[in-house]
Design a protein around this motif. Structure first.
Motif, PDB file in Angstrom:
ATOM      1  N   THR A   1     -21.452 -12.833  19.493  1.00 23.07           N
ATOM      2  CA  THR A   1     -22.595 -13.012  20.381  1.00 23.07           C
ATOM      3  C   THR A   1     -23.355 -11.689  20.516  1.00 23.07           C
TER       4      THR A   1
ATOM      5  N   LEU B   1     -24.818 -15.158  17.616  1.00 23.94           N
ATOM      6  CA  LEU B   1     -25.049 -16.232  18.576  1.00 23.94           C
ATOM      7  C   LEU B   1     -25.614 -15.638  19.865  1.00 23.94           C
TER       8      LEU B   1
ATOM      9  N   GLY C   1     -25.548 -16.563  22.914  1.00 26.31           N
ATOM     10  CA  GLY C   1     -24.785 -17.578  23.638  1.00 26.31           C
ATOM     11  C   GLY C   1     -25.231 -17.684  25.092  1.00 26.31           C
ATOM     12  N   ASP C   2     -25.007 -18.877  25.664  1.00 24.40           N
ATOM     13  CA  ASP C   2     -25.291 -18.992  27.099  1.00 24.40           C
ATOM     14  C   ASP C   2     -24.199 -18.291  27.914  1.00 24.40           C
ATOM     15  N   SER C   3     -23.208 -17.696  27.205  1.00 27.23           N
ATOM     16  CA  SER C   3     -22.264 -16.797  27.872  1.00 27.23           C
ATOM     17  C   SER C   3     -23.000 -15.588  28.439  1.00 27.23           C
TER      18      SER C   3
ATOM     19  N   ASP D   1     -28.101 -20.787  21.947  1.00 27.88           N
ATOM     20  CA  ASP D   1     -27.612 -21.925  22.738  1.00 27.88           C
ATOM     21  C   ASP D   1     -28.750 -22.574  23.517  1.00 27.88           C
TER      22      ASP D   1
ATOM     23  N   LYS E   1     -27.842 -24.251  19.101  1.00 31.66           N
ATOM     24  CA  LYS E   1     -26.496 -24.831  19.259  1.00 31.66           C
ATOM     25  C   LYS E   1     -26.485 -25.676  20.522  1.00 31.66           C
TER      26      LYS E   1
ATOM     27  N   HIS F   1     -20.932 -27.988  18.927  1.00 34.10           N
ATOM     28  CA  HIS F   1     -19.915 -27.230  19.689  1.00 34.10           C
ATOM     29  C   HIS F   1     -19.014 -28.259  20.368  1.00 34.10           C
TER      30      HIS F   1
ATOM     31  N   VAL G   1     -18.959 -25.238  16.096  1.00 35.49           N
ATOM     32  CA  VAL G   1     -18.022 -24.346  16.786  1.00 35.49           C
ATOM     33  C   VAL G   1     -16.936 -25.206  17.419  1.00 35.49           C
TER      34      VAL G   1
ATOM     35  N   GLU H   1     -13.947 -24.764  20.124  1.00 33.22           N
ATOM     36  CA  GLU H   1     -13.469 -23.790  21.105  1.00 33.22           C
ATOM     37  C   GLU H   1     -12.162 -24.243  21.741  1.00 33.22           C
TER      38      GLU H   1
ATOM     39  N   ILE I   1     -13.140 -20.459  17.980  1.00 32.09           N
ATOM     40  CA  ILE I   1     -12.860 -19.446  19.015  1.00 32.09           C
ATOM     41  C   ILE I   1     -11.646 -19.983  19.767  1.00 32.09           C
TER      42      ILE I   1
ATOM     43  N   VAL J   1     -15.656 -16.754  15.867  1.00 29.46           N
ATOM     44  CA  VAL J   1     -16.661 -16.212  16.770  1.00 29.46           C
ATOM     45  C   VAL J   1     -15.960 -15.673  18.018  1.00 29.46           C
TER      46      VAL J   1
ATOM     47  N   VAL K   1     -17.061 -13.477  21.894  1.00 29.15           N
ATOM     48  CA  VAL K   1     -18.085 -12.880  22.751  1.00 29.15           C
ATOM     49  C   VAL K   1     -17.974 -11.362  22.569  1.00 29.15           C
TER      50      VAL K   1
HETATM   51  O1  KIV Z   1     -21.948 -18.976  24.728  1.00 24.15           O
HETATM   52  C1  KIV Z   1     -21.102 -18.544  23.936  1.00 24.15           C
HETATM   53  O2  KIV Z   1     -20.806 -17.346  23.866  1.00 24.15           O
HETATM   54  C2  KIV Z   1     -20.433 -19.511  23.065  1.00 24.15           C
HETATM   55  C3  KIV Z   1     -19.270 -19.013  22.267  1.00 24.15           C
HETATM   56  C4  KIV Z   1     -18.095 -18.871  23.134  1.00 24.15           C
HETATM   57  C5  KIV Z   1     -18.996 -19.872  21.105  1.00 24.15           C
HETATM   58  O3  KIV Z   1     -20.809 -20.637  23.019  1.00 24.15           O
END
Ligand code: KIV
Length: 272
Positions: free
Chosen positions: A30, A49, A51-53, A91, A121, A145, A188, A190, A211, A221, A223
């Motif tokens: 990410t 990515l 990511g929405d993380s 995301d 994603k 995902h 993905v 998870e 992950i 993958v 973070v």
């Molecule tokens: O948002 C994110 O970081 C993810 C990863 C954990 C795959 O979707």
């Protein structure tokens, strides 16, 4: 230190497909900002990515649910400005695609148009098929995902390993095949049992990126904040930390504070 660029100039979804075909593992991390994306891209990562993380590690929210489409676009724009080689996947955040395929397409088009990213994603299987179909019909590559899908955390109740029971494992396998048939370029998986992830990777022809899904898949993958030790209190079994940046940065800041307080900084050479 390995800088893994190979001969590929720009990673595309077709390059990823060829990597799976040739048995070459895919690396994905990410990124949410220009500086980190530049380092990760220069190091030779295949996929970045957005990511929405970001909701967790950038904004400090407990879940990924609060982050907005505008905020995701801001992060994606910053990442795209830095990237020369990697495929950039973004995301779609919670509430911008579920239950309304026209809204899903609008959200995906905003991401593609306003950020310049290369793919989106979405979390989920058959239940979001209309959204995926409509986005694909506009020529936007979609990554799936499955398994632990953090946008559904309040349905699951916990972040523990998914698909340990036979019924859920079967549904996940069916969903993976379904996403492949719809036209997703990758999926993905998870936090699911390694054996199940390996089976899915052997069954479907598109790349499976894991992950917490073991080594039998086509790529991994993480973070980036976790890998680099910028996050402190997150220690799942699947995480390998390559740095302890929280402590390193804290130490450097502590040293800076001491130097300012003591008058050691700036010295003669550090002024005009
Ligand atoms: O948002 C994110 O970081 C993810 C990863 C954990 C795959 O979707």
């Amino acid at each position: 230190m390995s800088v893994h660029k190979k001969e590929v100039k720009r990673v595309t979804t077709h390059v990823l497909q060829a990597m799976k075909h040739n048995g070459e593992k895919i690396s994905m991390l990410t990124a949410y900002d220009y500086s980190m994306a530049r380092i990760i891209d220069e190091a030779g990562i295949d996929v970045i990515l957005v990511g929405d993380s970001a909701s967790n590690v950038m904004a400090g929210h407990e879940t990924t649910l609060p982050i907005t489409l505008d905020q995701m676009i801001y992060h994606a724009q910053s990442v795209v400005r830095a990237v020369k080689r990697s495929l950039v996947v973004v995301d779609l955040p919670f509430g911008t695609y579920q239950g309304d395929s026209k809204m899903a397409l609008k959200s995906a088009i905003r991401i593609m148009k306003e950020s310049g990213a290369h793919a989106v994603k979405l979390e989920g299987g058959t239940e979001i098929k209309d959204a995926i179909k409509r986005i694909l019909s506009a020529g936007v590559p979609v990554m799936g995902h499955l398994g632990l899908t953090p946008q559904s955390i309040y349905k699951f109740g916990t972040y523990t390993v998914r698909a340990k029971e036979e019924m859920e494992a079967k549904k996940l396998q069916e969903d993976a095949s379904f996403l492949e048939k719809l036209g997703c370029f990758g999926i993905v998986l998870e936090k699911i049992p390694a054996e199940l992830a390996r089976k899915v990777s052997e069954t479907v022809t598109v790349p499976i990126i894991g992950i917490g899904a073991g080594g039998g898949v086509d790529g991994q993958v993480l973070v980036s904040h976790d890998l680099m030790g910028l996050t402190k209190d997150f220690h799942p079994r699947f995480l390998r930390r390559y740095l302890e940046l929280f402590d390193t940065i804290k130490g450097a800041v502590g040293q800076y504070i001491d130097d300012v307080k003591s008058g050691d900084f700036p010295n003669e050479k550090e002024q005009y």
